[in-house]
Write a protein that holds these residues in place. Structure first.
Motif, PDB file in Angstrom:
ATOM      1  N   ARG A  21       0.807  -1.222   0.000  1.00 22.54           N
ATOM      2  CA  ARG A  21       0.000   0.000   0.000  1.00 22.54           C
ATOM      3  C   ARG A  21       0.836   1.267   0.000  1.00 22.54           C
ATOM      4  NH1 ARG A  21      -3.597   0.272   5.062  1.00 22.54           N
ATOM      5  NH2 ARG A  21      -1.688   1.180   5.929  1.00 22.54           N
ATOM      6  N   ASP A  22       1.697   1.447   0.996  1.00 21.19           N
ATOM      7  CA  ASP A  22       2.467   2.698   1.087  1.00 21.19           C
ATOM      8  C   ASP A  22       3.685   2.490   1.976  1.00 21.19           C
ATOM      9  OD1 ASP A  22       1.387   2.593   3.661  1.00 21.19           O
ATOM     10  OD2 ASP A  22      -0.239   3.960   3.146  1.00 21.19           O
ATOM     11  N   ASP A  23       4.472   3.562   2.138  1.00 23.98           N
ATOM     12  CA  ASP A  23       5.679   3.494   2.965  1.00 23.98           C
ATOM     13  C   ASP A  23       5.309   3.338   4.438  1.00 23.98           C
ATOM     14  OD1 ASP A  23       6.852   3.944   0.588  1.00 23.98           O
ATOM     15  OD2 ASP A  23       7.744   5.885   1.091  1.00 23.98           O
ATOM     16  N   LEU A  63      12.839   2.291   7.743  1.00 18.53           N
ATOM     17  CA  LEU A  63      11.906   2.739   6.709  1.00 18.53           C
ATOM     18  C   LEU A  63      11.700   1.613   5.703  1.00 18.53           C
ATOM     19  CD1 LEU A  63      10.275   4.921   5.138  1.00 18.53           C
ATOM     20  CD2 LEU A  63      12.433   5.522   3.998  1.00 18.53           C
ATOM     21  N   PHE A  64      10.445   1.294   5.425  1.00 18.84           N
ATOM     22  CA  PHE A  64      10.115   0.309   4.397  1.00 18.84           C
ATOM     23  C   PHE A  64       9.312   0.992   3.306  1.00 18.84           C
ATOM     24  CE2 PHE A  64       6.838  -2.462   2.570  1.00 18.84           C
ATOM     25  CZ  PHE A  64       7.638  -3.407   1.952  1.00 18.84           C
ATOM     26  N   ARG A  72      12.104  -1.700  -0.600  1.00 18.59           N
ATOM     27  CA  ARG A  72      13.327  -1.102  -0.073  1.00 18.59           C
ATOM     28  C   ARG A  72      13.243  -1.058   1.450  1.00 18.59           C
ATOM     29  NH1 ARG A  72      14.976   5.278  -0.183  1.00 18.59           N
ATOM     30  NH2 ARG A  72      17.240   5.059  -0.001  1.00 18.59           N
ATOM     31  N   LEU A  73      14.343  -1.394   2.120  1.00 17.58           N
ATOM     32  CA  LEU A  73      14.387  -1.337   3.583  1.00 17.58           C
ATOM     33  C   LEU A  73      15.668  -0.610   4.000  1.00 17.58           C
ATOM     34  CD1 LEU A  73      12.679  -2.593   6.012  1.00 17.58           C
ATOM     35  CD2 LEU A  73      14.616  -4.131   6.268  1.00 17.58           C
ATOM     36  N   VAL A  74      15.493   0.398   4.845  1.00 13.82           N
ATOM     37  CA  VAL A  74      16.620   1.203   5.302  1.00 13.82           C
ATOM     38  C   VAL A  74      16.625   1.186   6.825  1.00 13.82           C
ATOM     39  CG1 VAL A  74      17.697   3.480   5.294  1.00 13.82           C
ATOM     40  CG2 VAL A  74      16.448   2.684   3.277  1.00 13.82           C
ATOM     41  N   SER A 114       0.134  -9.949   5.021  1.00 13.71           N
ATOM     42  CA  SER A 114       1.073  -9.190   5.850  1.00 13.71           C
ATOM     43  C   SER A 114       2.483  -9.737   5.652  1.00 13.71           C
ATOM     44  CB  SER A 114       0.690  -9.276   7.332  1.00 13.71           C
ATOM     45  OG  SER A 114      -0.573  -8.693   7.557  1.00 13.71           O
ATOM     46  N   LEU A 115       3.444  -8.818   5.723  1.00 10.57           N
ATOM     47  CA  LEU A 115       4.847  -9.179   5.623  1.00 10.57           C
ATOM     48  C   LEU A 115       5.407  -9.341   7.036  1.00 10.57           C
ATOM     49  CD1 LEU A 115       7.217  -9.560   3.599  1.00 10.57           C
ATOM     50  CD2 LEU A 115       7.672  -7.106   3.834  1.00 10.57           C
ATOM     51  N   HIS A 116       5.870 -10.529   7.363  1.00 14.66           N
ATOM     52  CA  HIS A 116       6.381 -10.817   8.706  1.00 14.66           C
ATOM     53  C   HIS A 116       7.910 -10.754   8.703  1.00 14.66           C
ATOM     54  CE1 HIS A 116       2.751 -12.508  10.927  1.00 14.66           C
ATOM     55  NE2 HIS A 116       2.289 -12.144   9.744  1.00 14.66           N
TER      56      HIS A 116
END
Length: 483
Positions: A337-339, A364-365, A397-399, A464-466
């Protein structure tokens, strides 16, 4: 199936029935025809392959036009299974049968009980190229495919095993598959099993298959820094249980005990083990030096300790611990959906000297981040001022960045690890793990092949992302170790 009817030279008459008669039985259900009328666009394909397969199954079941008899004797039993088969179909699939059936019409085969129980299923595969398989059938089917040199079935069963490591079974199966892979020399299957065991070690240690782990496999696991478990104490407890059950020779006990990273266990728990652990008391002399060094590690500051000891060895490298001191779970609902953003804290380091010090991490994802090469480019031309960018062009992207300055981390660097959980048959397993260093805030290939837009994606559990975020402190020497 068209190749089945014409790829090999004619076979002599056997059992009173020629191959010409045999082929006539199959002609009514010829696999496929192609029609092309004088180059006109009237081509068509008539596909009767399913009917042909059904006809081949009937041939095996009824023994029509059979010219070869296989007698399968079960080891340790008087049981004999008889199969009336067709030499052409056997030798098309199996190089071994081609030599076994040379100038013979009756062949006796000797098989262990689990192989013999699946021999009919194996022969049926040679006729129709299809087979159903259960977890406990994988090893005997692979043995049959290997023995009779049916390469397609060998590859198929091996791929089945690699893709069903997380499947649920009452007694567990991954340890047994690993030992089998070692025995047959399948390096790919061996590595897949070893990686799965490392990333899901807590579940394995709590299950029935922990007692079946060989000494060699345990030693390999204990060498790894990517083990996923609650704590080093949990690992020691499981190793102590394994020693109690397996009763290995003293040198092996010492080897596995010296592979425990005692510096990762808090001093209070180490004191308790020295008094309460039967295995530690019995072999205390063999690991006393490691325990003494662990207590030294916990009593001094990391900078001071690094002046006198080599902290670049595995003893001072944390594994992937799931306890709250080293990371945090993060469930991202509807990740496409969004960040999203979150933050969590970890202990500065495993040393008891740093027990009260915390580091805050910001995360941040972004599900649709675009690399610079794909971002919109403005132009002076009238025809098109901007490139056409699609949502699908973006990637996850994951920061992860510290909320503190690097000067607060003297003597310590950090390795960041992201575990991705998937659900198979109601259970959640770690299927993917990504790691990157402190000097890099962003993971370059994070979920590069994941399609988070699809609710059926293997990376999603109930849409959902676990994730589980882990930050491992790694000490490094500031001054050369004194000799």
């Amino acid at each position: 199936m068209a190749g089945l009817l014409g790829a090999r030279p004619a076979v002599p008459r056997r059992g009173g029935c020629s191959w010409a008669t045999f082929l006539l039985l199959l002609l009514p259900v010829q696999a496929a025809q192609k029609v092309d009328l004088s180059g006109e666009a009237a081509g068509a394909t008539i596909n009767h392959s399913l009917a042909l397969i059904h006809r081949l199954q009937e041939l095996l079941q009824n023994g029509n036009a059979s010219d070869t008899t296989l007698r399968v004797r079960t080891a340790g039993s008087d049981e004999v299974k008889v199969f009336h088969t067709h030499q052409l179909l056997l030798v098309l699939q199996s190089e071994a049968f081609e030599s076994l059936l040379h100038n013979q019409t009756v062949v006796t085969l000797h098989e262990p009980a689990d192989n013999a129980a699946l021999f009919e299923k194996f022969i049926r595969y040679l006729y129709c190229g299809e087979i159903s398989i259960l977890l406990h059938q994988a090893i005997p089917l692979h043995r049959l495919a290997s023995k009779y040199r049916v390469s397609t079935l060998q590859r198929g069963v091996a791929e089945y095993m690699k893709s069903h490591l997380a499947s649920e079974s009452s007694q567990g199966h991954v340890v047994g598959w690993y030992h089998y892979a070692v025995k047959i020399g399948d390096a790919g299957l061996q590595e897949s099993c070893l990686q799965f065991l490392a990333w899901n070690l807590s579940a394995v240690m709590g299950g029935a298959e922990w007692a079946t782990v060989s000494a060699e496999l345990l030693a390999l696991l204990l060498e790894r820094s990517d083990l996923v478990l609650q704590s080093e104490l949990e690992l020691y407890t499981a190793v102590e249980e394994w020693v109690g059950r397996k009763q290995p020779e003293a040198p092996m006990v010492v080897k596995v005990l010296r592979s425990i990273r005692y510096a990762m266990i808090p001093p209070s728990q180490l004191f308790h083990l020295q008094k309460q652990s039967v295995v530690m008391v019995r072999h205390y002399g063999a690991i006393q030096d490691l325990l003494f060094q662990a207590f030294q590690f916990h009593s001094a500051s990391p900078i001071h300790f690094a002046k006198y000891f080599d902290v670049n060895c595995s003893m001072f490298v944390p594994r992937n611990y799931l306890s709250g001191s080293w990371g945090s779970p993060w469930v991202i609902n509807n990740p496409a959906r969004d960040d999203r953003s979150t933050s969590f804290q970890t202990q500065l380091g495993p040393s008891n000297h740093d027990a009260s010090k915390r580091v805050t991490w910001n995360v941040l994802f972004s599900p649709r981040w675009l690399p610079v090469s794909l971002r919109p480019v403005y132009s002076d031309s009238v025809s098109g001022a901007i490139q056409s960018i699609r949502i699908e062009d973006g990637r996850p992207r994951l920061v992860i960045t510290p909320a503190m300055t690097s000067s607060d981390f003297a003597g310590v660097s950090f390795q960041k690890t992201i575990l991705v959980g998937v659900r198979q048959q109601g259970r959640i397993f770690v299927k993917h793990a990504y790691s990157f260093h402190q000097s890099t805030d962003e993971l370059a290939d994070f979920l590069a092949h994941a399609d988070l837009q699809k609710r059926t994606s293997e990376y999603l559990i109930d849409n959902s992302l676990h994730l589980h975020l882990i930050v491992k402190p790694v000490y490094h020497s500031l001054i050369k170790v004194r000799k």
